[in-house]
Each structure stands twice: as structure tokens, then as C-alpha cells.
Scaffold this motif. Structure first.
Motif, mmCIF file in Angstrom:
data_model
loop_
_atom_site.group_PDB
_atom_site.id
_atom_site.type_symbol
_atom_site.label_atom_id
_atom_site.label_comp_id
_atom_site.label_asym_id
_atom_site.label_seq_id
_atom_site.Cartn_x
_atom_site.Cartn_y
_atom_site.Cartn_z
ATOM 1 N N ARG A 75 43.218 60.207 33.557
ATOM 2 C CA ARG A 75 42.760 58.847 33.306
ATOM 3 C C ARG A 75 41.548 58.502 34.179
ATOM 4 N N HIS A 76 41.604 58.857 35.446
ATOM 5 C CA HIS A 76 40.485 58.594 36.351
ATOM 6 C C HIS A 76 39.236 59.361 35.916
ATOM 7 N N MET A 79 37.546 57.682 32.961
ATOM 8 C CA MET A 79 36.772 56.523 33.378
ATOM 9 C C MET A 79 35.465 56.931 34.056
ATOM 10 N N LYS A 82 32.901 57.867 31.476
ATOM 11 C CA LYS A 82 32.336 56.666 30.868
ATOM 12 C C LYS A 82 31.233 56.093 31.756
ATOM 13 N N GLU A 107 46.660 56.537 24.138
ATOM 14 C CA GLU A 107 46.241 55.824 25.350
ATOM 15 C C GLU A 107 44.854 56.258 25.799
ATOM 16 N N ILE A 108 44.587 57.556 25.736
ATOM 17 C CA ILE A 108 43.281 58.057 26.184
ATOM 18 C C ILE A 108 42.181 57.644 25.214
ATOM 19 N N GLU A 110 42.073 54.894 23.564
ATOM 20 C CA GLU A 110 41.799 53.484 23.889
ATOM 21 C C GLU A 110 41.044 53.354 25.208
ATOM 22 N N LEU A 111 41.441 54.139 26.198
ATOM 23 C CA LEU A 111 40.794 54.078 27.509
ATOM 24 C C LEU A 111 39.348 54.557 27.437
#
Length: 228
Positions: A75-76, A79, A82, A107-108, A110-111
């Protein structure tokens, strides 16, 4: 025809660009199937080299069932991609029973927005019989592309399955043919699968290390475009 070159270093990315590539998948540790590259490498490829940089997010070698700490790292890293201007992230999540982990994939997606998300060759751990249902799962999750060899070791061996996936997708998700995509094979792969995107590493060995070969990239691009 879209050609994506898999690059495992800054030098490989430079070589890919010198060979005419405009789109790469950036990774580290290609020998181990690829892991997440450094933030500096992502920044240099996306900003300094001006390449459409799709970043492999994989915290380790091995399977695609990640614990909570590994998932938090993923997840980090998404981000960070991005923030650094990557055009897409490339991920793959499986459950212990070998099926697609729909919750984490969704989830990924969407993230990562507005970046694209490619589901990588974790898909090829499935059997060809399970591929159609798994493709529908990825479409439900909002994945933009699937990187696959048709649940076989190479794209040529899995050409029949890839063609079926292209037809089933019907434009709802992009299908990228991968594994064994070389200047020698790319024309046959395109004609037998009907894909409009291919992924190749065009690698050779320099000083004991895997590196992208610009001349192979140039040949792959030219022959892929001839095959349209």
C-alpha cells in the motif's frame, strides 16, 4: 500495437528508450521474478527519462499470498508511485486456495487511482480452466490490464488461452501477452492471440548481470508493428 519493455535497472530503462521504447515495466531482481524497485529509480524513469513507467509492486520473491505487514508495504509503495508520477502499478494477489484475492485487488485499484492497475502473472498460477472466471473477477475489481502467458510457461504455449481471454474481455480489460516474447516470436504470438499489447524483457547479460538490450528492443518494436 503497444510494446512494453520489462526493465530491472536505470541502465536497462535507458537502453530500452535508446531502442525506441516509450513504455516500460520497472522492477528489481528480475532473476527472482521481479520485486519492487527503489523510489529513486521510479522517479528517474518517470521524470528524467520521460518513460511511461509501470511499476511492479512485489515486496519479495515467492508466492503471492502476503501477510498484513507485507500488504501494508504494498500500500505504501503504491502511494509512492502515485507521488512520483508512475503511470501504473503492477500487482497480483492470490488466496491460499490459489484463487484471486478479490478484496485486496479491489482495494489496490481504488488506492492507486488515477493510475492504472495491471494484474500480473500471478494469474498464470491458475489452471486454464479457471482462467475465464478469474478474468471476470479482475474486471469486477476494476483492473485495467492483465499480464499473462495464458496459464502456461510461455505466451506461445498459452496462445489459445490468451486468444480466448482477449475475446472474453471484449475491451473491458486489456490483455498483455508476456513470457517468451522476443523478436523471433512476437509476430506469431500476435497472430495467434489477437492481442494489441505485448511485454518483453529483451535481455542479455552484461558483466554477469541481466540488462535490457537496445538492439533487441528496436527489433521487437519493428516486428510487432509489422504483425498488425
Amino acid at each position: 500495437m503497444e510494446i512494453e519493455i520489462c526493465c530491472n535497472s536505470i541502465q536497462s530503462a535507458i537502453n530500452a528508450r535508446n531502442g525506441g521504447a516509450t513504455r516500460i515495466e520497472l522492477c528489481h531482481d528480475l532473476e527472482g521474478g521481479g520485486t519492487t524497485p527503489s523510489g529513486a529509480a521510479i522517479d528517474l524513469c518517470a521524470c528524467e527519462l520521460g518513460l511511461r513507467t509501470r511499476v511492479l509492486i512485489r515486496p519479495r520473491r515467492g508466492d503471492f499470498c502476503y501477510n498484513e505487514a507485507e500488504y501494508e508495504c504494498i500500500r505504501h509503495d503504491v502511494m509512492l508511485c502515485k507521488e512520483l508520477g508512475a503511470s501504473a502499478v503492477v500487482v497480483g494477489f492470490l488466496k491460499a486456495d490459489g484463487t484471486i484475492d478479490e478484496q485486496r485487488t479491489r482495494e489496490i485499484v481504488e488506492l492507486a487511482a488515477p493510475m492504472e492497475v495491471t494484474f500480473h502473472r500471478a494469474f498464470d498460477e491458475l489452471s486454464p480452466a479457471d482462467a475465464p472466471a478469474a478474468l471476470e473477477t479482475l474486471i469486477r475489481c476494476g483492473c485495467h490490464k492483465l499480464l499473462t502467458s495464458g496459464c502456461h510457461p510461455t505466451a506461445l504455449e498459452g496462445a489459445g488461452v490468451i486468444r480466448q481471454l482477449v475475446q472474453q474481455a471484449n475491451g473491458r480489460i486489456g490483455i498483455i501477452a508476456a513470457s517468451g516474447v522476443t523478436p523471433q516470436s512476437v509476430g506469431e504470438i500476435i497472430s495467434r492471440t489477437g492481442v494489441s499489447e505485448v511485454h518483453g524483457s529483451c535481455k542479455h547479460i552484461v558483466n554477469g548481470q541481466i540488462e535490457t538490450d537496445s538492439s533487441q528492443v528496436q527489433s521487437l518494436i519493428a516486428l510487432a508493428r509489422q504483425a498488425i
